[in-house]
Write an enzyme that holds these catalytic residues in place. Sequence first.
Site, PDB file in Angstrom:
ATOM      1  N   ALA A 170       0.849  -1.207   0.000  1.00  0.00           N
ATOM      2  CA  ALA A 170       0.000   0.000   0.000  1.00  0.00           C
ATOM      3  C   ALA A 170       0.876   1.245   0.000  1.00  0.00           C
ATOM      4  CB  ALA A 170      -0.895   0.010   1.231  1.00  0.00           C
TER       5      ALA A 170
ATOM      6  N   GLU B  45      12.863  -5.035  15.092  1.00  0.00           N
ATOM      7  CA  GLU B  45      14.304  -4.747  15.131  1.00  0.00           C
ATOM      8  C   GLU B  45      14.636  -3.391  14.514  1.00  0.00           C
ATOM      9  OE1 GLU B  45      17.095  -6.971  16.383  1.00  0.00           O
ATOM     10  OE2 GLU B  45      17.617  -4.856  16.378  1.00  0.00           O
TER      11      GLU B  45
ATOM     12  N   VAL C 178      14.744   0.427  16.354  1.00  0.00           N
ATOM     13  CA  VAL C 178      15.813   1.030  17.152  1.00  0.00           C
ATOM     14  C   VAL C 178      17.155   0.898  16.430  1.00  0.00           C
ATOM     15  CG1 VAL C 178      17.007   1.051  19.375  1.00  0.00           C
ATOM     16  CG2 VAL C 178      14.585   0.451  19.289  1.00  0.00           C
TER      17      VAL C 178
ATOM     18  N   GLY D  21      18.261   1.587  13.396  1.00  0.00           N
ATOM     19  CA  GLY D  21      18.331   1.159  11.994  1.00  0.00           C
ATOM     20  C   GLY D  21      18.850  -0.250  11.816  1.00  0.00           C
TER      21      GLY D  21
ATOM     22  N   GLY E 154      16.862  10.849   3.266  1.00  0.00           N
ATOM     23  CA  GLY E 154      15.836   9.922   3.771  1.00  0.00           C
ATOM     24  C   GLY E 154      16.044   9.506   5.213  1.00  0.00           C
TER      25      GLY E 154
ATOM     26  N   LYS F 277      13.035   5.431  20.962  1.00  0.00           N
ATOM     27  CA  LYS F 277      13.906   4.246  20.876  1.00  0.00           C
ATOM     28  C   LYS F 277      14.421   3.851  22.252  1.00  0.00           C
ATOM     29  CE  LYS F 277      15.350   5.547  16.227  1.00  0.00           C
ATOM     30  NZ  LYS F 277      16.253   6.457  15.501  1.00  0.00           N
TER      31      LYS F 277
ATOM     32  N   GLY G 295      18.348   5.024   6.923  1.00  0.00           N
ATOM     33  CA  GLY G 295      18.591   4.830   5.494  1.00  0.00           C
ATOM     34  C   GLY G 295      17.884   3.578   4.999  1.00  0.00           C
TER      35      GLY G 295
END
Length: 437
Positions: free
Chosen positions: A43, A129, A132, A134, A187, A205, A302
Amino acid sequence: MNPMRIGLLGLGTAGGGTYQILLRNREEIARRAGREIHVVTAAVRDLDKAKAKFGLDLRLTTNPEYVVDAPDVDIVVELMGGIEPARSLILAAIRKGKHVVTANKALLALHGNEIFSEAQKYGVMVAFEAAVAGGIPIIKALREGLTANRIQWVAGIINGTSNFILTRMRDEGASFADALAEAQKLGYAEADPTFDIEGIDAAHKLTIMAAIAFGVPMKFDQAYTEGISKLTAADIQYAEEFGYRIKLLGICRRTDHGFELRVHPTLIPERQLIANVDGVMNAILVRGDAVGSTLYYGAGAGAEPTGSAVVADLVDVTRMHTADPDHRVPHLAFQPDRLSDLNVVPIEGVVTSYYLRLRALDRPGVLADVTRILADNGISIEAMLQREPAEGEEQVDVIFLTHRTLESSMNAAIAKIEALTSIAGPAVRIRMESLAS
Ligand code: NDP
Ligand code: HSE
């Protein structure tokens, strides 16, 4: 075996990264998971943009409920962000008996207690996962790798955007606004970048890590949160002259009175590895009673670093899909009926050292007044620096580093110092952490 079928809610930075990794590493992932993992539908809001980027193979919709309801979706992956409709969609997926993977730390910090309780009731997994740090597998490390330990404290650089901004300001003399714009273009930033620069994202986080480290429910509403928006290049420079770097740190620490839960700019000795973590990289130091200190480092934001964590969750869920729910790793590391009611220590009760910068009139007796106020409040000075006044100026910067003291004592001292006629404007106070064992 039939493939595990995925429905993606969102194909932006995190969703796009996840999709690309699943395509590129399809075989490798299947060898690990025991079956293939296929994205069957996704979506988005803008169909044309998604079609142009990801081609026409994917069943795209602008209706996220369609993804949750689709009978051929086994796992719903929420990568839209925000609270609503993400919360309702995740709860709907859980009630349909579907597993959920999400990177949405804001949602978990605010509504995690409700979401995990519902997941427990319906016997499904909610994996997070990517929520927090990345790409760093810190959730798995805290929940599983360090499970033998009584965790004493966790301290981390857990917002890539703010670390990126601080690094650009320090290394290239970039302005705050330019560095933020660059982080947004890459981003890294949240849809509302205030979350990044005011420490809110880091507090989300930290709330999640504290829950897993100490076995407590999510207590985001009690987190102390201060961001980097008021930091000046002068403070970054002075900190360096004393041998420190300033980082936005999230700290949760067990004390005799409960646990600290705080995010704020922090002076860290430059000899500490974590003080040298730059750009979008994140790092988390965890102190356990058995293992001692361990450090986790990697890209904190990222597309593909985030996708890496999402796909790891997908593999975990695929492997555990057929396991008895009672034999799975608990969502928050501790058995749900064994969570603790440990209190959050209010910021006034935190004990730490401080950097204090004052703008003082360059005349005799001013320093004596300030040091007397500090002493009267039981605060001892570790170091002091006074700058020569600039040409034609009557005021000078005076910087103190203090030994550890109670925050409420520092507040009382600052109020008295700011009331002195010889002190101009508010004092700048930045907390310091040695991060020693
Ligand atoms: P993006 O804005 O890049 O992507 C959001 C996606 O969700 C877009 O594809 C958007 O569609 C879609 N979307 C949003 N609302 C709706 C809706 N109502 N209906 C259908 N589709 C919708 O965000 P990110 O990928 O950066 O972030 C997503 C989540 O991941 C957030 O919770 C974030 O905190 C988290 N996260 C992000 C990281 C990062 O590095 N960016 C790292 C770790 C976690 P469209 O493109 O058409 O607008
Ligand atoms: N905006 C977040 C950051 C994304 O900059 O760290 C990763 O959670």
